[in-house]
Design a protein around this motif. Sequence first.
Motif, PDB file in Angstrom:
ATOM      1  N   THR A   1      -8.497  -3.636  -9.968  1.00 36.07           N
ATOM      2  CA  THR A   1      -8.834  -2.450 -10.834  1.00 36.07           C
ATOM      3  C   THR A   1      -7.832  -1.823 -11.713  1.00 36.07           C
ATOM      4  OG1 THR A   1     -10.546  -0.832 -11.087  1.00 36.07           O
ATOM      5  CG2 THR A   1      -8.992  -0.597  -9.238  1.00 36.07           C
ATOM      6  N   THR A   2      -6.511  -1.923 -11.162  1.00 37.26           N
ATOM      7  CA  THR A   2      -5.414  -1.393 -11.571  1.00 37.26           C
ATOM      8  C   THR A   2      -4.271  -2.686 -11.857  1.00 37.26           C
ATOM      9  OG1 THR A   2      -4.529  -0.299  -9.809  1.00 37.26           O
ATOM     10  CG2 THR A   2      -5.718   0.981 -11.429  1.00 37.26           C
ATOM     11  N   ASN A   3      -4.635  -3.926 -11.824  1.00 32.21           N
ATOM     12  CA  ASN A   3      -3.724  -4.881 -12.226  1.00 32.21           C
ATOM     13  C   ASN A   3      -2.478  -4.965 -10.914  1.00 32.21           C
ATOM     14  OD1 ASN A   3      -2.861  -7.076 -13.575  1.00 32.21           O
ATOM     15  ND2 ASN A   3      -1.428  -5.836 -14.626  1.00 32.21           N
ATOM     16  N   THR A   4      -2.929  -4.825  -9.705  1.00 32.14           N
ATOM     17  CA  THR A   4      -2.054  -4.775  -8.768  1.00 32.14           C
ATOM     18  C   THR A   4      -2.544  -5.710  -7.894  1.00 32.14           C
ATOM     19  OG1 THR A   4      -2.700  -2.869  -7.272  1.00 32.14           O
ATOM     20  CG2 THR A   4      -1.208  -2.407  -9.074  1.00 32.14           C
ATOM     21  N   ALA A   5      -3.348  -6.400  -7.931  1.00 34.27           N
ATOM     22  CA  ALA A   5      -3.818  -7.516  -6.964  1.00 34.27           C
ATOM     23  C   ALA A   5      -2.838  -8.521  -6.498  1.00 34.27           C
ATOM     24  CB  ALA A   5      -5.251  -7.936  -7.386  1.00 34.27           C
ATOM     25  N   GLY A   6      -2.855  -9.198  -5.475  1.00 30.94           N
ATOM     26  CA  GLY A   6      -1.949 -10.291  -5.347  1.00 30.94           C
ATOM     27  C   GLY A   6      -1.010 -10.237  -4.167  1.00 30.94           C
ATOM     28  N   GLU A   7      -0.794  -8.755  -3.676  1.00 27.43           N
ATOM     29  CA  GLU A   7       0.502  -8.633  -2.901  1.00 27.43           C
ATOM     30  C   GLU A   7      -0.031  -8.863  -1.231  1.00 27.43           C
ATOM     31  OE1 GLU A   7       3.285  -7.852  -3.803  1.00 27.43           O
ATOM     32  OE2 GLU A   7       3.265  -6.968  -5.597  1.00 27.43           O
TER      33      GLU A   7
ATOM     34  N   PRO B   1       9.566  -2.701  -4.245  1.00 31.46           N
ATOM     35  CA  PRO B   1      10.256  -2.458  -2.802  1.00 31.46           C
ATOM     36  C   PRO B   1      11.608  -2.954  -3.043  1.00 31.46           C
ATOM     37  CG  PRO B   1       8.051  -2.914  -2.332  1.00 31.46           C
ATOM     38  CD  PRO B   1       8.215  -3.031  -4.046  1.00 31.46           C
TER      39      PRO B   1
ATOM     40  N   PHE C   1       0.358   0.438  -0.857  1.00 36.09           N
ATOM     41  CA  PHE C   1       1.043   0.990  -2.210  1.00 36.09           C
ATOM     42  C   PHE C   1       0.408   2.020  -2.985  1.00 36.09           C
ATOM     43  CE2 PHE C   1       2.769  -3.584  -2.079  1.00 36.09           C
ATOM     44  CZ  PHE C   1       3.944  -3.282  -2.015  1.00 36.09           C
TER      45      PHE C   1
ATOM     46  N   ASN D   1      -3.985  -3.646  -0.608  1.00 40.06           N
ATOM     47  CA  ASN D   1      -2.697  -4.076  -1.394  1.00 40.06           C
ATOM     48  C   ASN D   1      -3.103  -5.534  -1.845  1.00 40.06           C
ATOM     49  OD1 ASN D   1      -1.031  -1.981  -0.599  1.00 40.06           O
ATOM     50  ND2 ASN D   1      -0.202  -2.927   1.110  1.00 40.06           N
ATOM     51  N   MET D   2      -3.924  -6.474  -1.375  1.00 45.80           N
ATOM     52  CA  MET D   2      -4.254  -7.750  -1.508  1.00 45.80           C
ATOM     53  C   MET D   2      -4.974  -7.731  -2.791  1.00 45.80           C
ATOM     54  SD  MET D   2      -5.440 -11.014   0.583  1.00 45.80           S
ATOM     55  CE  MET D   2      -4.030 -11.133   1.407  1.00 45.80           C
ATOM     56  N   LEU D   3      -6.278  -6.850  -2.831  1.00 43.39           N
ATOM     57  CA  LEU D   3      -7.233  -7.143  -3.934  1.00 43.39           C
ATOM     58  C   LEU D   3      -7.406  -5.883  -4.718  1.00 43.39           C
ATOM     59  CD1 LEU D   3      -9.690  -8.705  -1.334  1.00 43.39           C
ATOM     60  CD2 LEU D   3      -8.543  -9.777  -3.015  1.00 43.39           C
ATOM     61  N   ASN D   4      -6.718  -4.688  -4.512  1.00 48.93           N
ATOM     62  CA  ASN D   4      -6.775  -3.787  -5.479  1.00 48.93           C
ATOM     63  C   ASN D   4      -8.324  -3.327  -6.065  1.00 48.93           C
ATOM     64  OD1 ASN D   4      -5.832  -1.674  -7.248  1.00 48.93           O
ATOM     65  ND2 ASN D   4      -5.406  -3.380  -9.033  1.00 48.93           N
ATOM     66  N   PRO D   5      -9.261  -3.045  -4.885  1.00 44.65           N
ATOM     67  CA  PRO D   5     -10.542  -2.707  -5.408  1.00 44.65           C
ATOM     68  C   PRO D   5     -10.500  -1.174  -5.727  1.00 44.65           C
ATOM     69  CG  PRO D   5     -10.363  -2.672  -2.938  1.00 44.65           C
ATOM     70  CD  PRO D   5      -8.853  -3.196  -3.472  1.00 44.65           C
ATOM     71  N   ALA D   6     -11.693  -0.877  -6.445  1.00 53.53           N
ATOM     72  CA  ALA D   6     -11.818   0.414  -6.900  1.00 53.53           C
ATOM     73  C   ALA D   6     -12.587   1.089  -5.820  1.00 53.53           C
ATOM     74  CB  ALA D   6     -12.680   0.621  -8.037  1.00 53.53           C
TER      75      ALA D   6
ATOM     76  N   ASP E   1     -14.895  -4.146  -9.175  1.00 55.57           N
ATOM     77  CA  ASP E   1     -14.079  -4.306  -8.424  1.00 55.57           C
ATOM     78  C   ASP E   1     -14.142  -3.668  -7.064  1.00 55.57           C
ATOM     79  OD1 ASP E   1     -11.432  -6.271  -9.532  1.00 55.57           O
ATOM     80  OD2 ASP E   1     -12.363  -4.796 -10.921  1.00 55.57           O
TER      81      ASP E   1
ATOM     82  N   HIS F   1       5.154   0.306 -11.387  1.00 59.07           N
ATOM     83  CA  HIS F   1       4.887   1.275 -10.430  1.00 59.07           C
ATOM     84  C   HIS F   1       6.058   1.310  -9.585  1.00 59.07           C
ATOM     85  CE1 HIS F   1       1.209   2.397 -12.316  1.00 59.07           C
ATOM     86  NE2 HIS F   1       0.710   1.060 -12.176  1.00 59.07           N
ATOM     87  N   GLU F   2       6.456   0.312  -8.810  1.00 64.88           N
ATOM     88  CA  GLU F   2       7.513   0.241  -7.872  1.00 64.88           C
ATOM     89  C   GLU F   2       7.715  -1.264  -7.516  1.00 64.88           C
ATOM     90  OE1 GLU F   2       4.154   1.743  -4.630  1.00 64.88           O
ATOM     91  OE2 GLU F   2       6.064   1.429  -3.749  1.00 64.88           O
TER      92      GLU F   2
ATOM     93  N   CYS G   1       8.071  -1.515   1.901  1.00 63.44           N
ATOM     94  CA  CYS G   1       7.071  -0.850   1.047  1.00 63.44           C
ATOM     95  C   CYS G   1       6.950   0.631   1.620  1.00 63.44           C
ATOM     96  CB  CYS G   1       5.647  -1.439   1.020  1.00 63.44           C
ATOM     97  SG  CYS G   1       5.019  -1.809   2.505  1.00 63.44           S
TER      98      CYS G   1
ATOM     99  N   GLU H   1       8.053   3.853 -11.317  1.00 63.21           N
ATOM    100  CA  GLU H   1       7.485   4.341 -12.590  1.00 63.21           C
ATOM    101  C   GLU H   1       8.405   4.133 -14.009  1.00 63.21           C
ATOM    102  OE1 GLU H   1       4.269   4.921 -12.433  1.00 63.21           O
ATOM    103  OE2 GLU H   1       4.290   5.132 -10.520  1.00 63.21           O
TER     104      GLU H   1
END
Lengths: 238, 238
Positions: free
Chosen positions: B76-82, B5, A199, A165-170, A52, B2-3, B107, B12
């Motif tokens: 990468t940690t399942n938070t994409a899409g915001e 808003p 976030f 925030n949108m794509l959560n890349p590593a 990612d 995690h949070e 936020c 958490e």
Amino acid sequence: MHEAPNIVGFKEFALASRLSDALDGLTVFVDRDTAMAAIAESAIGAARGARDFIYVTVSTGLGGTIVSGGRMLRGTTNTAGEIGHFPVAFQLDTTRDAAADLPRCGCGSYGCAESFAAGRNLADAYGVADAAEVFTAWARGDPRATAIVIRAERALANLAVGLVNMLNPALIVVGGSIADNQPGHVLEPMRRAIAERAFRAPASAVRVVPAALGGDVGMLGAVFAARERLSGRGEWFL
Amino acid sequence: MHEAPNIVGFKEFALASRLSDALDGLTVFVDRDTAMAAIAESAIGAARGARDFIYVTVSTGLGGTIVSGGRMLRGTTNTAGEIGHFPVAFQLDTTRDAAADLPRCGCGSYGCAESFAAGRNLADAYGVADAAEVFTAWARGDPRATAIVIRAERALANLAVGLVNMLNPALIVVGGSIADNQPGHVLEPMRRAIAERAFRAPASAVRVVPAALGGDVGMLGAVFAARERLSGRGEWFL
């Protein structure tokens, strides 16, 4: 090619067939430079092992390629990845036009990250040929250059926070001449903004790193991509 | 979690295990409401058949889920899409702070699309309990409500153009109470901005349509998602 805001004359231009004709029928694949760069950085550069990541280039223009879950995002008509044309600003004063005080972008729109932060746009805003002159003027405290650089940093900050925030890349790999020469005005504001404003979960999962492969990155990636395509794999995966 | 808003106290918070304990050990999966909504709209709603689409909800908050090439983007940690927390504005006047004149987002950041266009933020900006009152005031020409609504439309316009340029979806499905009740202030400004300002190729490939499944969309999607997960498919694909 549908269009290339930074190259005059390339509108609905059949580049592959024109090149193939000129090369006695050689097989020609056409793809975006940033897609090739992302493949190279993934294979042998700064994004090795990342499933990612986002490749960002801040150069003449501002472009990128998104890799998510080990796949390059292509979109429904293969134009995904134009992160430089995510609008990150508008005129807040509603008695004025939405585009008031904003630089016009090469794509015809306004507010795009590119319109503030790419090399050509920095130089145009200051009225010089080379963005390096803007940073030199900034360094001696020139107020007009300072304003241009601050806006560029604010645009990059918004873009970085939005990508995280949108794509959560590593990983966000940042290349291109402006990023290479001015990391303090490109990578640093991106990192600061992510740490301060994104976030917490995705912010702590991402690193912003310089690209590893320099100016030939696109050509290197094109070698990998052409080999993959010729071997029958039409799409690129990690 | 995690949070969240827009929900006080969920920081958490081990929601799945707490719920499972309370339900005598029943298996509990936790996922974002917008991910469930996207699954439902894809399976039986407005996104049927689309492999590249974005589900957007404009409700109390502004959220979304991105599906690209038939896969939901997880990051990468399942938070994409915001997508509601992509910053689409900053203070252009560089003699002032980057956040000056901008509403503070739930936020903690500023400039987020949500901070301008979501229901709670519209209501807070006008000082009322319900965003519907802002649109009523807009309709009678109240200048303060007009400014708030224009800013919301500008934020949604930037978001829509950015999504189209960056992700090249075939479809943007827009749901949520604000979108349902005020399509002229949500879907219309998004469509107009895409037509006027996005790259031509992705703009002509995308349609912006209302969500089909109404207020229960998240629960409907959760049924599909839970069945998929229980059957051993840990991830959702088209």
